[in-house]
Design an enzyme around this catalytic site. Structure first.
Site, PDB file in Angstrom:
ATOM      1  N   TRP A 322       0.833  -1.210   0.000  1.00  0.00           N
ATOM      2  CA  TRP A 322       0.000   0.000   0.000  1.00  0.00           C
ATOM      3  C   TRP A 322       0.865   1.256   0.000  1.00  0.00           C
ATOM      4  CZ3 TRP A 322      -1.626   2.467   5.152  1.00  0.00           C
ATOM      5  CH2 TRP A 322      -0.678   2.201   6.145  1.00  0.00           C
ATOM      6  N   ASP A 323       2.148   1.075   0.296  1.00  0.00           N
ATOM      7  CA  ASP A 323       3.095   2.191   0.332  1.00  0.00           C
ATOM      8  C   ASP A 323       2.979   3.042  -0.949  1.00  0.00           C
ATOM      9  OD1 ASP A 323       3.839   0.067   2.021  1.00  0.00           O
ATOM     10  OD2 ASP A 323       5.946   0.617   2.041  1.00  0.00           O
ATOM     11  N   GLU A 464       0.423  -2.410  12.705  1.00  0.00           N
ATOM     12  CA  GLU A 464       0.544  -3.876  12.598  1.00  0.00           C
ATOM     13  C   GLU A 464       0.804  -4.589  13.918  1.00  0.00           C
ATOM     14  OE1 GLU A 464       3.583  -4.235   9.621  1.00  0.00           O
ATOM     15  OE2 GLU A 464       2.116  -4.281   7.998  1.00  0.00           O
ATOM     16  N   LYS A 577       2.710   0.584  16.333  1.00  0.00           N
ATOM     17  CA  LYS A 577       3.916   0.471  15.519  1.00  0.00           C
ATOM     18  C   LYS A 577       4.072   1.721  14.646  1.00  0.00           C
ATOM     19  CE  LYS A 577       5.968  -2.652  12.077  1.00  0.00           C
ATOM     20  NZ  LYS A 577       5.692  -3.844  11.260  1.00  0.00           N
ATOM     21  N   GLN A 578       2.953   2.174  14.094  1.00  0.00           N
ATOM     22  CA  GLN A 578       3.013   3.266  13.118  1.00  0.00           C
ATOM     23  C   GLN A 578       1.673   3.989  13.086  1.00  0.00           C
ATOM     24  OE1 GLN A 578       3.296  -0.252  10.440  1.00  0.00           O
ATOM     25  NE2 GLN A 578       2.706   1.229   8.874  1.00  0.00           N
TER      26      GLN A 578
HETATM   27  O1  IFM Z   1       3.724  -1.568   4.139  1.00  0.00           O
HETATM   28  C1  IFM Z   1       4.625  -1.538   5.200  1.00  0.00           C
HETATM   29  C2  IFM Z   1       3.887  -1.817   6.476  1.00  0.00           C
HETATM   30  O2  IFM Z   1       2.902  -0.857   6.714  1.00  0.00           O
HETATM   31  C3  IFM Z   1       4.847  -1.828   7.637  1.00  0.00           C
HETATM   32  N1  IFM Z   1       5.884  -2.787   7.414  1.00  0.00           N
HETATM   33  C4  IFM Z   1       6.637  -2.552   6.173  1.00  0.00           C
HETATM   34  C5  IFM Z   1       5.724  -2.527   4.973  1.00  0.00           C
HETATM   35  C6  IFM Z   1       6.522  -2.221   3.692  1.00  0.00           C
HETATM   36  O3  IFM Z   1       7.039  -0.938   3.734  1.00  0.00           O
END
Ligand code: IFM
Length: 751
Positions: A322-323, A464, A577-578
């Site tokens: 999705w990046d 995640e 995590k993010q």
């Molecule tokens: O898409 C990301 C995910 O959100 C977090 N881990 C790494 C992936 C790839 O960049």
């Protein structure tokens, strides 16, 4: 100024980092920033885009080709190399304006002579099959040197080997300089033809790939290498084609092919460059982030998007996540919409595989792969990580539960239409993608009668560390956006392309689903801000243990232990995590008040680990919206310098995840132009709310939008727009609450 990334002195511990940092590429392949004397232990890689392989171990990854620039030097039987010799001076640099990697090293030999090696290489943006290098040897006294130059067939792979050489020819006494490989799984054929040309006044003897050189202090020895890589997926006879092209480029000469490459990259920079006055480090970091996206973008094809680690190696299986849609697409939309279209069309082309994935899990519609590769199938394995304590495989629910990937794909399409104003993509497969993603969401959802609402249960959101949760805010809001997009697409198509719409609905057997989608769009549950304005990240999140990141870290047994999966340390806590809620708010800024944005930023910022490189840019983006300039700048610089400084996780558990970080690079562009520049394009039109960081005197950039192209210069108090495209007037925009319509091609306003 602001175009050179450079490092002095040799440091063994930085080999891996510099391999990524000094990477070059052209979308067709990437070449890590390694030195000629390196081998696979130093992670040399010429990584192909579009060509993936699984050699039977169940892990598909992009194919690395033999290294055409491998050179071994020896004097009196002893190797001359930064890895072992006495290095008197060493510099490695990257000219990002021209995409040229250089190294200059001076060695002191056992007899006290100084031997200098310098090289320059580039991956051609004019001829995407070509990578070329000029390698020069000189000495301060006469000396005999033995040089072995030839493709290093001993390739670095994470899960290789991935090919067999099925044909090989030599010319001019060289071996292995022209060959054809075939991959193991899909039998893709790729050819490489390498031509080595010498220019020198020194005496030398050549035997195959070995040169015995009597180097004099007055003359140098120059080896020019042209390597041409042709893929069977693009031409009928890659073997013949690589030879023909290699002869042609070698015939033109290094200076000419370099000139042609420079003309293309300079033209790209005219669109993509952002000039920042007053802050040289930010200037370099922002440009470098753009550079890293430019070397990985598929300028030549719709067959692929941008992998999560660019073309800096095989990490994350070379897959597209999705990046691309959420972090990278906007830069291309505003700078070169044709390339953005390639990225979007990649998903359109792989609708079939997304339908198959949904069916595999028992759903209808399109469930896009979490880790997409050239086939459009999911490369994500169910057991992606290994527990570093037990060595056992860990189940992660990325492939089957990160259902937000489908609305993310719709977001890409919707942004494409919103920013370019080009709706023709709906007639090129876009409508089918939007409808099938909406159908998937409906099929996945659960209608809760007692509350008269649709819910999305058992999902993994952007964060995640919390897998298999109910009603994740990011997922539900993005789902609502995708459903709205389906509803709007219907209205647009019925009004403008009735016949095509009817035939699509018939083809997809969508008649009954139209009402479902409409209802789900109205009734999907999107968690509202509480009394304090904070949105709960998922059902029950506020009941999880509330502690600081520092305290969580103090509980770790090993530094790189994974904090998520089923029993990681973060799972039953509020540590993220993010960015999740904050990401959702920065993608849908018009839906929330400033107070709500502030409340959520404040709440989640303290609880975010930024364990993913996708996080800091998003905190910067929202910080810019809520006038937290210092935070915005600091978080932006973290994202912008990630690949310069190498401040990132190298391991997830025992999984190596080094390489470049295109999502952070794209996020840096978003913070700069959309955050500090305040550029916004939506249904109300184009508006600017600029607020430059204190240290920036001005910022200039170019953008394309809805048929217009403009150069924009912002100072602390003024904005000057100059229309550079075909349309020279009529551009409408809002700044400081006032609307302007340009009557000619330039305007300056105070804000
Ligand atoms: O898409 C990301 C995910 O959100 C977090 N881990 C790494 C992936 C790839 O960049």
């Amino acid at each position: 100024m602001g175009w050179l990334v450079s490092e002095e002195n040799f440091d063994k511990s930085k080999i891996e980092l510099f391999g990524s940092k000094f990477c070059i590429g052209n979308g067709n392949f990437g070449y890590r920033g390694t030195l000629e004397e390196y081998g696979k232990e130093q992670l040399c890689a010429l990584t192909l885009s579009e060509i993936y392989d699984d050699n039977g171990c169940g892990w598909r990854e992009p194919v690395n080709m033999p290294n055409p620039f491998h050179i071994n030097l020896s004097v009196g039987g002893g190797n001359i190399s930064v890895l072992g010799s006495n290095v008197a001076k060493h510099e490695q640099s990257l000219d990002i304006k021209h995409g040229i990697h250089s190294r200059n090293t001076t060695f002191v030999t056992g007899s006290g002579s100084r031997v200098s090696v310098s090289s320059e290489r580039f991956a051609s943006m004019a001829a995407p099959e070509l990578i070329a290098e000029k390698y020069m040897l000189s000495a301060d006294s006469d000396i005999d040197i033995v040089m072995n130059a030839g493709p290093d067939m001993d390739v670095w792979d994470i899960n290789g080997p991935h090919f067999n050489v099925i044909r090989s020819e030599s010319s001019g006494g060289n071996t292995d300089n022209h060959f054809l490989i075939e991959t193991i799984e899909k039998k893709y054929q790729v050819s490489m033809c390498v031509s080595y040309l010498v220019q020198t006044g020194c005496d030398y003897k050549q035997d195959g790939n070995q040169y015995t050189i009597h180097l004099t202090k007055d003359d140098s020895f120059l080896l020019t290498t042209y390597a041409v890589i042709t893929k069977g997926i693009h031409c009928a006879d890659p073997f013949a084609e690589s030879r023909a092209k290699c002869e042609c480029f070698a015939g033109k000469g290094f200076d000419q092919v370099l000139k042609e490459h420079e003309a293309v990259i300079e033209k790209r920079w005219r669109s993509y460059d952002i000039e920042i006055e007053g802050d040289p480090y930010a200037q370099l970091a922002v440009r470098y982030s753009i550079y890293l996206l430019l070397i990985a973008a598929p300028f030549h094809t719709e067959g692929i998007a941008i992998p999560a680690r660019g073309l800096s190696g095989q990490v994350y299986k070379g897959a597209m996540f999705w990046d691309t849609e959420i972090y990278m697409l906007q830069m291309f939309l505003f700078e070169e919409p044709e390339i953005a279209k390639n990225l979007v069309m990649y998903r359109v082309k792989h609708l079939k595989e997304a339908l198959e994935k949904a069916a595999e899990f028992g759903y209808e519609g399109a469930f896009y792969p979490w880790e997409s590769q050239e086939t459009g199938k999911d490369g994500c394995t169910l057991y992606n990580l290994t527990d570093i304590f037990t060595g056992r495989k860990m189940r992660t629910y990325f492939r089957d539960k990160q259902i937000h990937i489908s609305p993310d794909v719709v977001f890409g399409l919707y942004k494409y239409m919103e920013i370019t104003g080009d709706y023709s993509i709906l007639l090129q497969g876009g409508t089918e993608v939007i409808l099938e993603c909406a159908r998937f969401l409906y099929s996945y959802s659960y209608f809760k009668k007692s509350r008269n609402r649709y819910e999305l249960l058992d999902v993994t959101g952007a964060d995640e560390y919390h897998e298999r949760v109910n009603n994740n805010a990011y997922t539900n809001y993005m789902a609502k956006m995708a459903l709205k997009c389906a509803v709007d697409t219907r209205a647009y198509m019925e009004k403008n392309h009735k016949a095509e719409w009817d035939s699509i609905v018939k083809k997809l057997k969508f008649e009954d689903d139209l009402a479902h989608i409409d209802e789900m769009h109205r009734l999907i549950y999107t968690p509202a801000p509480g009394k304090d304005g904070v949105i709960e990240q998922f059902d029950g999140y506020f009941k999880e243990e509330d502690l600081s990141v520092r305290e969580l870290y103090s509980r770790r047994i090993k530094e790189n232990e994974y904090l998520g999966s089923l029993c990681g340390l973060a799972v039953n806590t509020q540590i993220l995590k993010q960015a999740d809620v904050v990401l959702m708010m920065s993608l849908r800024p018009d839906q929330f008040t400033k107070e709500e944005k502030r409340a959520n930023w404040d709440y989640y910022e303290k609880r975010t680990e930024h364990g993913s490189s996708l996080s800091t840019c998003i905190y910067a983006l929202l910080a810019a919206e809520i006038d937290e300039k210092t935070y915005a700048y600091d978080y932006m610089m973290k994202a912008a310098t990630i690949d310069l400084v190498g401040n990132y996780k190298l391991y997830l558990g025992d999984l190596y995840i080094g390489g470049t970080h295109p999502a952070a690079n794209g996020g840096t562009w978003m913070v700069t132009v959309l955050g500090f520049g305040g550029l916004r394009v939506n249904a109300d039109g184009v508006s600017f709310v600029p607020d430059l960081p204190d240290s920036w005197n001005s910022m200039s950039y170019h953008f394309a939008c809805r048929g217009y192209e403009a150069d924009c210069k912002l100072t602390k108090t003024t904005m000057t727009l100059h229309l550079t495209g075909q349309k020279k007037s009529g551009f409408l925009f809002n700044i400081g609450g006032k609307t302007y319509e340009m009557t000619d091609d330039s305007i300056t306003v105070n804000y």
